[in-house]
Design a protein around this motif. Structure first.
Motif, PDB file in Angstrom:
ATOM      1  N   ASP A 124       0.822  -1.207   0.000  1.00  0.00           N
ATOM      2  CA  ASP A 124       0.000   0.000   0.000  1.00  0.00           C
ATOM      3  C   ASP A 124       0.860   1.263   0.000  1.00  0.00           C
ATOM      4  OD1 ASP A 124      -2.246  -1.575   0.020  1.00  0.00           O
ATOM      5  OD2 ASP A 124      -2.634  -1.345   2.174  1.00  0.00           O
ATOM      6  N   ALA A 125       1.981   1.231   0.704  1.00  0.00           N
ATOM      7  CA  ALA A 125       2.814   2.419   0.838  1.00  0.00           C
ATOM      8  C   ALA A 125       3.745   2.628  -0.343  1.00  0.00           C
ATOM      9  CB  ALA A 125       3.639   2.334   2.123  1.00  0.00           C
ATOM     10  N   PHE A 126       4.346   1.551  -0.833  1.00  0.00           N
ATOM     11  CA  PHE A 126       5.407   1.667  -1.827  1.00  0.00           C
ATOM     12  C   PHE A 126       5.007   1.217  -3.226  1.00  0.00           C
ATOM     13  CE2 PHE A 126       7.684   0.326   2.218  1.00  0.00           C
ATOM     14  CZ  PHE A 126       7.918   1.622   2.643  1.00  0.00           C
ATOM     15  N   GLY A 127       4.004   0.352  -3.319  1.00  0.00           N
ATOM     16  CA  GLY A 127       3.598  -0.177  -4.607  1.00  0.00           C
ATOM     17  C   GLY A 127       4.232  -1.532  -4.886  1.00  0.00           C
ATOM     18  N   GLU A 128       3.567  -2.310  -5.715  1.00  0.00           N
ATOM     19  CA  GLU A 128       4.006  -3.666  -6.031  1.00  0.00           C
ATOM     20  C   GLU A 128       5.393  -3.685  -6.665  1.00  0.00           C
ATOM     21  OE1 GLU A 128       4.237  -7.538  -6.074  1.00  0.00           O
ATOM     22  OE2 GLU A 128       2.373  -6.614  -5.380  1.00  0.00           O
ATOM     23  N   ASP A 129       5.687  -2.730  -7.548  1.00  0.00           N
ATOM     24  CA  ASP A 129       6.977  -2.727  -8.243  1.00  0.00           C
ATOM     25  C   ASP A 129       8.136  -2.559  -7.268  1.00  0.00           C
ATOM     26  OD1 ASP A 129       5.644  -3.031 -10.632  1.00  0.00           O
ATOM     27  OD2 ASP A 129       5.825  -0.927 -11.237  1.00  0.00           O
ATOM     28  N   VAL A 130       7.976  -1.668  -6.309  1.00  0.00           N
ATOM     29  CA  VAL A 130       9.045  -1.433  -5.340  1.00  0.00           C
ATOM     30  C   VAL A 130       9.228  -2.658  -4.447  1.00  0.00           C
ATOM     31  CG1 VAL A 130       9.723  -0.059  -3.326  1.00  0.00           C
ATOM     32  CG2 VAL A 130       8.825   1.064  -5.376  1.00  0.00           C
ATOM     33  N   VAL A 131       8.144  -3.237  -3.973  1.00  0.00           N
ATOM     34  CA  VAL A 131       8.243  -4.424  -3.127  1.00  0.00           C
ATOM     35  C   VAL A 131       8.953  -5.548  -3.874  1.00  0.00           C
ATOM     36  CG1 VAL A 131       6.939  -6.239  -1.959  1.00  0.00           C
ATOM     37  CG2 VAL A 131       6.250  -3.845  -1.701  1.00  0.00           C
ATOM     38  N   ALA A 132       8.559  -5.813  -5.110  1.00  0.00           N
ATOM     39  CA  ALA A 132       9.187  -6.880  -5.897  1.00  0.00           C
ATOM     40  C   ALA A 132      10.672  -6.597  -6.112  1.00  0.00           C
ATOM     41  CB  ALA A 132       8.476  -7.023  -7.236  1.00  0.00           C
ATOM     42  N   HIS A 133      11.018  -5.337  -6.335  1.00  0.00           N
ATOM     43  CA  HIS A 133      12.409  -4.964  -6.589  1.00  0.00           C
ATOM     44  C   HIS A 133      13.291  -5.286  -5.386  1.00  0.00           C
ATOM     45  CE1 HIS A 133      15.197  -2.580  -9.134  1.00  0.00           C
ATOM     46  NE2 HIS A 133      15.785  -2.309  -7.977  1.00  0.00           N
ATOM     47  N   TYR A 134      12.840  -4.920  -4.190  1.00  0.00           N
ATOM     48  CA  TYR A 134      13.676  -5.120  -3.014  1.00  0.00           C
ATOM     49  C   TYR A 134      13.585  -6.542  -2.455  1.00  0.00           C
ATOM     50  CZ  TYR A 134      15.199  -0.401  -3.386  1.00  0.00           C
ATOM     51  OH  TYR A 134      15.789   0.739  -3.866  1.00  0.00           O
ATOM     52  N   VAL A 135      12.536  -7.253  -2.740  1.00  0.00           N
ATOM     53  CA  VAL A 135      12.505  -8.690  -2.447  1.00  0.00           C
ATOM     54  C   VAL A 135      13.544  -9.397  -3.307  1.00  0.00           C
ATOM     55  CG1 VAL A 135      11.140 -10.795  -2.728  1.00  0.00           C
ATOM     56  CG2 VAL A 135      10.140  -8.809  -1.591  1.00  0.00           C
ATOM     57  N   ASN A 136      13.641  -9.011  -4.574  1.00  0.00           N
ATOM     58  CA  ASN A 136      14.642  -9.623  -5.438  1.00  0.00           C
ATOM     59  C   ASN A 136      16.048  -9.293  -4.966  1.00  0.00           C
ATOM     60  OD1 ASN A 136      15.098 -11.134  -8.059  1.00  0.00           O
ATOM     61  ND2 ASN A 136      16.306  -9.297  -8.432  1.00  0.00           N
ATOM     62  N   ASN A 137      16.244  -8.073  -4.489  1.00  0.00           N
ATOM     63  CA  ASN A 137      17.556  -7.702  -3.949  1.00  0.00           C
ATOM     64  C   ASN A 137      17.933  -8.612  -2.785  1.00  0.00           C
ATOM     65  OD1 ASN A 137      19.887  -5.898  -3.679  1.00  0.00           O
ATOM     66  ND2 ASN A 137      18.906  -5.182  -1.812  1.00  0.00           N
TER      67      ASN A 137
END
Length: 434
Positions: free
Chosen positions: A397-410
């Motif tokens: 909700d705060a960051f968006g799906e794209d940001v969450v996926a990006h840092y999960v991949n990191n």
């Protein structure tokens, strides 16, 4: 924020030959400065108006700059194209430790003008906008610890980072005698940061051998994150110029780790809203830990009796708690010195806004030792934090799906690298005895 160096002042300095180089820098996923050394006239004539290009792989590599899979925004399949570095002239400042040099931080956007949402600076800007929608502004200060070694970075590398010589041989916490031993370096860092437009408050010794801290005046959260990154990079560069090395590892050895306590205030909040903001920190602490403790090594700090928190707890001026509440502000004690300040501050704002929006009730404070309190434990491994972040509704909700996926991949990239490594610990235990 007001810049330490105005554009007109830079023009004058360039015309008079006092500046010939401008560093244009972005902050990457680790909070490091990456960018270009630009001819100062080119910066003034072209880059100020039009920006400069950089390869978008800068937000899609690991710590060692290896290209890795799993990022939607940047890959071999997408051709590793460019994004644009747009100078934020409010960050323009001299770099006193380099001759005739200035620095300017950049925001990142795509060719169509859209922001690069996975950029740490853009993530924090988005949270600042969420605060502004509610008529709020946040201020912060970061307390960044580090360990100083008498060895150069090159010597440390050649020795495999073993047998290094710390700048102090005993605990110099608050010691004026002990800190005098490293004043040639620490004093130079303080003076050069002041000349670069940062407001230095103090420096002091810490507990581990060679461990120190330099503190700066608090400010608006974006300014604080910017200055944190500039200082951290600059301190390493100054140490190298002095033939020394500084590490910001969260846990260099089995003794005290290096923290980055973050103080945050939102002055417009009344007492009830402030309590909800604190309740949000506790409610979201475990699912946002990945943004406070981003590396495998980060989790080695979380040990009982270490002044690094283990319990999801708050208290009034209680340093055993993850959240220490003081008059009008709170201190998050979870992050280590390896934290990306943009991501940590974004998480703190997101958690606080969740507490406000959900009207969370703040539980009673912990009195006494939170290490032995009956409270939930913060995640103890990067994998556990990764799983909680990946499943977090608050993060999406705060960051968006794209940001969450990006840092999960990191996190996945770091875990895969660590799990493939053979460590000294394994060799010592297994070479002969297994």
């Amino acid at each position: 924020m007001s810049s330490a160096l105005s554009l007109e002042q830079l023009r004058t300095a360039v015309s008079e030959g006092r500046v010939d180089t401008v560093l244009l820098a972005l902050t990457d996923m680790q909070g490091r400065l990456q960018g270009k050394r630009l001819d100062a006239r080119h910066f003034l004539e072209e880059v100020v108006a039009h920006g400069a290009e950089a390869c978008n792989y800068l937000l899609a590599v690991d710590v060692e700059m290896n290209t890795v899979d799993g990022y939607a925004m940047s890959s071999w399949e997408r051709g590793y194209g460019d994004f644009e570095m747009v100078p934020d002239l409010g960050t323009l400042r001299p770099v006193p430790w380099h001759e005739k040099t200035a620095l300017c931080l950049a925001d990142l956007r795509w060719a169509d003008g859209a922001p690069v949402v996975a950029s740490p600076r853009q993530i924090l800007r988005a949270q600042i906008d969420r605060l502004a929608e509610r008529g709020l502004e946040a201020f912060a200060g970061t307390e960044l610890e580090f360990i100083v070694f008498k060895d150069s970075y090159e010597e440390a590398y050649e020795r495999g980072y073993r047998g290094l010589r710390p700048a102090n041989q005993y605990n110099v916490d608050y010691s004026l005698l002990g800190t005098a031993r490293v004043e040639p370096l620490i004093g130079r860092i303080r003076r050069d940061m002041t000349a670069a437009g940062l407001v230095v408050e103090d420096s002091k010794g810490e507990c581990n051998d060679g461990q120190h801290e330099i503190n700066f005046r608090y400010g608006p959260v974006l300014q604080t994150a910017d200055e944190h990154s500039i200082y951290k990079n600059g301190a390493k560069e100054i140490a190298a110029l002095e033939g020394c090395a500084i590490t910001y590892m969260a846990k260099f050895n089995e003794r005290e780790g290096s923290s980055c306590h973050i103080h945050l205030s939102v002055p417009a909040l009344d007492d009830a809203a402030f309590e909800r903001f604190i309740a949000g920190q506790l409610a979201c602490l475990r699912e946002l830990t990945l943004l406070y403790a981003p590396n495998v090594n980060s989790y080695k700090r979380f040990a009982s009796g270490s002044f690094a928190p283990t319990a999801v707890a708050w208290g009034r001026d209680n340093r055993t708690c993850a959240v220490r509440v003081l008059h009008g502000r709170f201190e998050l004690r979870l992050p280590g010195a390896d934290v990306n300040p943009y991501l940590a501050l974004s998480a703190m704002i997101a958690a606080g806004l969740h507490g406000l929006d959900a009207e969370l009730e703040l539980e009673p404070p912990v009195e006494g030792n939170a290490y032995v309190a009956d409270k939930e434990h913060v995640p103890t491994t990067l994998r556990a934090a990764r799983e909680r972040f990946a499943a977090s509704t608050v993060a999406r909700d705060a960051f968006g799906e794209d940001v969450v996926a990006h840092y999960v991949n990191n996190a996945d990239v770091e875990l895969a690298a660590f799990e493939a490594a053979v460590t000294d610990w394994e060799r010592v235990r297994g070479f002969e005895r297994l």
